[in-house]
Each structure stands twice: as structure tokens, then as C-alpha cells.
Design an enzyme around this catalytic site. Structure first.
Site, PDB file in Angstrom:
ATOM      1  N   ARG A 261      12.844   5.128  -8.067  1.00 37.37           N
ATOM      2  CA  ARG A 261      13.160   3.721  -8.336  1.00 37.37           C
ATOM      3  C   ARG A 261      12.145   3.151  -9.315  1.00 37.37           C
ATOM      4  O   ARG A 261      10.946   3.384  -9.206  1.00 37.37           O
ATOM      5  CB  ARG A 261      13.150   2.910  -7.033  1.00 37.37           C
ATOM      6  CG  ARG A 261      14.253   3.354  -6.071  1.00 37.37           C
ATOM      7  CD  ARG A 261      14.331   2.508  -4.828  1.00 37.37           C
ATOM      8  NE  ARG A 261      15.325   3.069  -3.905  1.00 37.37           N
ATOM      9  CZ  ARG A 261      15.581   2.587  -2.692  1.00 37.37           C
ATOM     10  NH1 ARG A 261      14.921   1.525  -2.245  1.00 37.37           N
ATOM     11  NH2 ARG A 261      16.487   3.164  -1.927  1.00 37.37           N
ATOM     12  N   ARG A 276       5.316   0.355  -2.427  1.00 33.25           N
ATOM     13  CA  ARG A 276       6.308   0.284  -3.506  1.00 33.25           C
ATOM     14  C   ARG A 276       5.930   1.297  -4.578  1.00 33.25           C
ATOM     15  O   ARG A 276       5.009   1.069  -5.358  1.00 33.25           O
ATOM     16  CB  ARG A 276       6.379  -1.125  -4.105  1.00 33.25           C
ATOM     17  CG  ARG A 276       7.013  -2.153  -3.207  1.00 33.25           C
ATOM     18  CD  ARG A 276       7.084  -3.514  -3.900  1.00 33.25           C
ATOM     19  NE  ARG A 276       7.701  -4.502  -3.029  1.00 33.25           N
ATOM     20  CZ  ARG A 276       8.998  -4.743  -2.960  1.00 33.25           C
ATOM     21  NH1 ARG A 276       9.819  -4.067  -3.718  1.00 33.25           N
ATOM     22  NH2 ARG A 276       9.469  -5.660  -2.144  1.00 33.25           N
ATOM     23  N   GLU A 348      10.024  -3.737   5.684  1.00 37.76           N
ATOM     24  CA  GLU A 348      11.262  -2.978   5.905  1.00 37.76           C
ATOM     25  C   GLU A 348      10.984  -1.475   5.979  1.00 37.76           C
ATOM     26  O   GLU A 348      10.299  -0.911   5.113  1.00 37.76           O
ATOM     27  CB  GLU A 348      12.246  -3.243   4.770  1.00 37.76           C
ATOM     28  CG  GLU A 348      13.561  -2.472   4.907  1.00 37.76           C
ATOM     29  CD  GLU A 348      14.368  -2.436   3.629  1.00 37.76           C
ATOM     30  OE1 GLU A 348      15.008  -1.407   3.366  1.00 37.76           O
ATOM     31  OE2 GLU A 348      14.366  -3.442   2.886  1.00 37.76           O
ATOM     32  N   SER A 351      17.220   0.620   6.829  1.00 38.08           N
ATOM     33  CA  SER A 351      18.330  -0.253   6.458  1.00 38.08           C
ATOM     34  C   SER A 351      19.612   0.510   6.751  1.00 38.08           C
ATOM     35  O   SER A 351      19.685   1.719   6.506  1.00 38.08           O
ATOM     36  CB  SER A 351      18.248  -0.607   4.977  1.00 38.08           C
ATOM     37  OG  SER A 351      19.315  -1.446   4.594  1.00 38.08           O
ATOM     38  N   ARG A 387       7.699   5.827   3.179  1.00 36.95           N
ATOM     39  CA  ARG A 387       7.068   4.543   3.495  1.00 36.95           C
ATOM     40  C   ARG A 387       6.637   4.449   4.952  1.00 36.95           C
ATOM     41  O   ARG A 387       5.741   3.679   5.297  1.00 36.95           O
ATOM     42  CB  ARG A 387       8.021   3.390   3.151  1.00 36.95           C
ATOM     43  CG  ARG A 387       7.418   2.022   3.401  1.00 36.95           C
ATOM     44  CD  ARG A 387       8.399   0.896   3.162  1.00 36.95           C
ATOM     45  NE  ARG A 387       8.556   0.601   1.752  1.00 36.95           N
ATOM     46  CZ  ARG A 387       9.182  -0.474   1.289  1.00 36.95           C
ATOM     47  NH1 ARG A 387       9.727  -1.330   2.142  1.00 36.95           N
ATOM     48  NH2 ARG A 387       9.298  -0.684   0.005  1.00 36.95           N
TER      49      ARG A 387
END
Length: 423
Positions: A261, A276, A348, A351, A387
Site C-alpha cells: 500500500r 503504517r 484497527e 476488518s 500490524r
């Protein structure tokens, strides 16, 4: 993609969906106008085409000047038929293109609003009182550096900002998390998959990732391929242009892949450590299911995610994501957010999205139903990712610099119960 039959029958519902997402409702009228133009041109085409065929029979029977006159009329009709066909095709393509820009219709329970307008459904577990234990909270990178588990400096030297090396116990910890996640998915009926990380444009577009968030995706122009940000993309394309058999229940897959990403627009956010980053690994659950069973399958995904988080002994909260933060494909999305002690906030970690028939319509994935072939529904959900190292190191750090290892990970780490600092 939105069902055009629904769009024609209830355009106000789709306009309300656009508003709840913060998108332009006027697109609905543009789709309907292009669709109406397509159907009108198609009707004219069929009329002229029938006339052309009838005239062809007359030509076969005519002679002399009458035949020449009929041949001229046939030639003129052929030109009209060709033009009407092109007009109908162009209008149909325009209608589909505009329809593909519409986001999925959120479920009625979904909160309206943007990223900050989620609803907290419940909390599970309690954050540790580090002060009462006499533990000075360190962030995940400080803990990891004592363990020699993460090397950000050399990651940046080799690849640039937001890249890293997982070293020693850091590499083993990531593999432990992903293997435990894959094992749990397997036990819950998912077929393990190692998926491609490069996909064609039609696959990426079919999943809905080339909309508003296209800037997040790495594109290799020379090869006309995209690097995936989740194995959901490859798994969604796995049955593209197929009729699948769901008579024995959903088709469930668990995909393990590297993910990429750009993290565009996140400058200054979580720049320290590995919260991130541009590259990470993830195990993603994915299911093809009948539209009628999609909500139940979505609940199943959430239960498996929570089972994993509880096994990792992480305090977390469950949120119902607002319409404007769903992404284009999801009709409903639940996030689990783990407590981050160093920042005293929620982060987070999982998801799961119910994409109803949105992706399947774009990718032409169907099942045989009572009324012929029908689009299936697709569900996706994270069950393990890089993460999670952040949450584990911070929540399980000890006063002596060691880190408690949850029982579920121990078989993958040689049975160790604590990760010890490296001198």
C-alpha cells in the site's frame, strides 16, 4: 456493481445511499439517462433490423428496377442498423461505467457519516493498568529494538521510508501469528491459499479498489498489473466469469500473501515503527455465499476474528463502520480495534466486510438459482497481519523488558512463554 434493475425500480434508495456515503447522488440520474438511451436505441435497432430482414425477402423475389430500388433501401437500412447498434452499445457502456462508480448500498443498520462517525458496539477485555504494575509503557518499536525484532534504519536504507526488516524473533513472531491464523481458518472450514500479489486491471477493478482509493495502489505500468493491498483481490478474481456450486454451502478460502500500500495521504500519521507501512503480510478469509446467507456468513467471520483476538489476549473494541468509510464494495463493515497503550488509543487490527453481490456482479460470478443464474455474495475479513505485532508487543510488555507470549503462539515459537531482550 449496483443491480440496474434495482436502480430503475428504486432510484431514490440508491441516491440515499450515495448521500450517506458522502458521494454525489446526481450520478444516479446520469446512469438512468444512459440506460434509457441504450434501451431506446436498442428498440430502434430491433425495429430497423426486423425491417431489414423483411426487405431482404422482398429483394429475393423482385426483378429489374424494383429490385435495384429495394437494394438501395436495404443498403440505407443496413447503415441505419449499424449506427443504431453502435449508439446502443455506446450508451450501454456509458451506463455500466457510471454504474460501476456507484458504491454498494449500505445495510439499513449502518451509521451515516464519515470516518469518525462509527458506532461502538461493545468492548472486550480491559486494558492493563501499567502504572499499578510499575511498568513504564514503551511503544512497540522500543520494545522490539530491545528484542532485536525490527530494524527500521536498514529497511529505510534498502527500500526507503516505511519499509523495515523483521529480524530474529520479529520474523518468527510474524510467522507465528500468520500460521496460527491460517490454522484457525483451516479448522473453521477455510481452504488455505497462497495467492498472487500481481493482478490484472480487470481483477483489481472488479473488486472495487480502483475508485476513490486508487491512489493507495501500486501500479506497474510496463506490465499493466497492480500490486495487491490484500489477498481479497486475488481471491475475488479466483472464480471470475464462473458459475459456482453453492449447493453444499459457501466456498471459503483463506489467502496468505504479501500486501502493498502506498499509504498516500497519511503523511505524518504513525510514521514511527510498523503501524503504517508499504509492505506487510496478511491472512485474509474470503467466502462466496448465496445472497440470502451473506449476513449470517458475515457474522461467522466476525466471530472467528474475535476468537483469534481473544486467544492473543488483546483488549479490543468492536465498531460498526459508518457509510462514508465503508469503501465502495462493502454494504457493512465491522472493525476490531486493539488498545494501543503507548498512544492510549484504539488501533484497527481486523476488518470484515459484507460486499453482498457488488463484487460478483462486476466479476460475473454467479450460482444457479430458482430463477436461473444469480449473482453470489462475497465476504472478506482479516484474521492475521503484521500490524498485530504492534498490539502484542505493547500490551504484553513486562517491567524487565520481556514480552509475554500468548499460548496460541507458543507452538510456533518453540514453546517459549516469554520473549527476552537481547544483550
Amino acid at each position: 456493481m449496483i443491480d440496474l434493475k434495482l436502480l430503475r425500480a428504486d432510484p431514490d434508495r440508491v441516491k440515499d445511499s450515495q448521500r450517506s456515503r458522502g458521494d454525489d447522488p446526481a450520478v444516479v440520474d446520469q446512469v438512468l439517462a444512459a440506460d434509457a438511451e441504450h434501451r431506446a436505441a436498442l428498440a430502434d435497432f430491433e425495429t430497423k433490423r426486423a425491417e431489414q430482414k423483411a426487405l431482404g425477402k422482398e429483394v429475393a423475389q423482385a426483378q429489374g428496377d424494383a429490385k435495384q430500388e429495394l437494394l438501395a433501401r436495404t443498403k440505407d437500412l443496413a447503415a441505419q442498423v449499424k449506427e443504431l447498434s453502435a449508439t446502443a452499445d455506446a450508451a450501454a457502456a456509458r451506463a455500466v461505467e457510471l454504474a460501476r462508480s456507484l458504491g454498494n448500498i449500505p445495510e439499513p443498520e449502518v451509521p451515516s457519516g464519515g470516518e469518525e462517525d462509527f458506532t461502538v458496539l461493545r468492548h472486550e477485555g480491559s486494558p492493563r493498568d501499567f502504572a499499578a504494575e510499575g511498568v513504564e509503557v514503551q511503544d512497540h518499536l522500543a520494545v522490539a529494538e530491545r528484542l532485536k525484532a525490527i530494524d527500521m534504519e536498514r529497511g529505510a536504507k534498502v527500500s526507503g521510508a516505511r519499509f523495515y526488516f523483521l529480524t530474529g524473533i520479529g520474523a518468527r513472531l510474524e510467522l507465528a501469528i500468520l500460521n496460527a491464523a491460517m490454522n484457525l481458518a483451516y479448522e473453521r472450514g477455510f481452504s488455505p491459499m497462497i495467492t498472487p500479489t500481481l493482478v490484472r486491471p480487470e481483477t483489481m477493478a472488479g473488486t472495487g479498489f480502483l475508485g476513490k482509493h486508487a491512489e493507495e495502489i501500486y501500479y506497474l505500468e510496463r506490465d499493466d498489473q497492480y500490486l495487491v493491498g490484500t489477498s481479497e483481490v486475488a481471491l475475488a478474481g479466483y472464480h471470475a466469469d464462473e458459475i459456482v456450486d453453492l449447493s453444499a454451502g459457501p466456498l471459503r478460502y483463506a489467502g496468505w500473501s504479501a500486501c502493498y500500500r502506498r499509504e498516500a495521504g497519511s503523511a505524518g500519521r504513525d510514521t514511527r515503527g510498523i503501524i503504517r507501512v508499504h509492505q506487510f503480510h496478511k491472512v485474509e478469509m474470503f467466502s462466496y455465499v448465496t445472497a440470502a446467507d451473506a449476513a449470517a456468513e458475515h457474522a461467522r467471520f466476525l466471530a472467528i476474528q474475535e476468537e483469534m483476538l481473544q486467544a492473543l489476549e488483546l483488549p479490543y473494541r468492536l465498531i460498526d463502520t459508518a457509510a462514508g468509510d465503508l469503501g465502495s464494495s462493502a454494504a457493512r463493515k465491522f472493525d476490531c480495534e486493539a488498545w494501543l497503550p503507548s498512544q492510549e488509543r484504539w488501533m484497527e487490527v481486523t476488518s470484515t466486510s459484507n460486499c453482498t453481490t457488488y463484487q460478483a456482479r462486476r466479476l460475473n460470478i454467479r450460482e444457479r438459482g430458482e430463477r436461473g443464474t444469480e449473482a453470489v455474495a462475497t465476504i472478506n475479513g482479516t484474521i492475521g497481519t503484521t500490524r498485530w505485532i504492534v498490539a502484542l508487543l505493547e500490551n504484553h510488555q513486562q517491567a524487565d523488558g520481556s514480552v509475554h507470549v500468548p499460548e496460541i503462539l507458543r507452538p510456533y515459537l518453540g514453546g517459549v512463554e516469554r520473549l527476552e531482550p537481547v544483550a
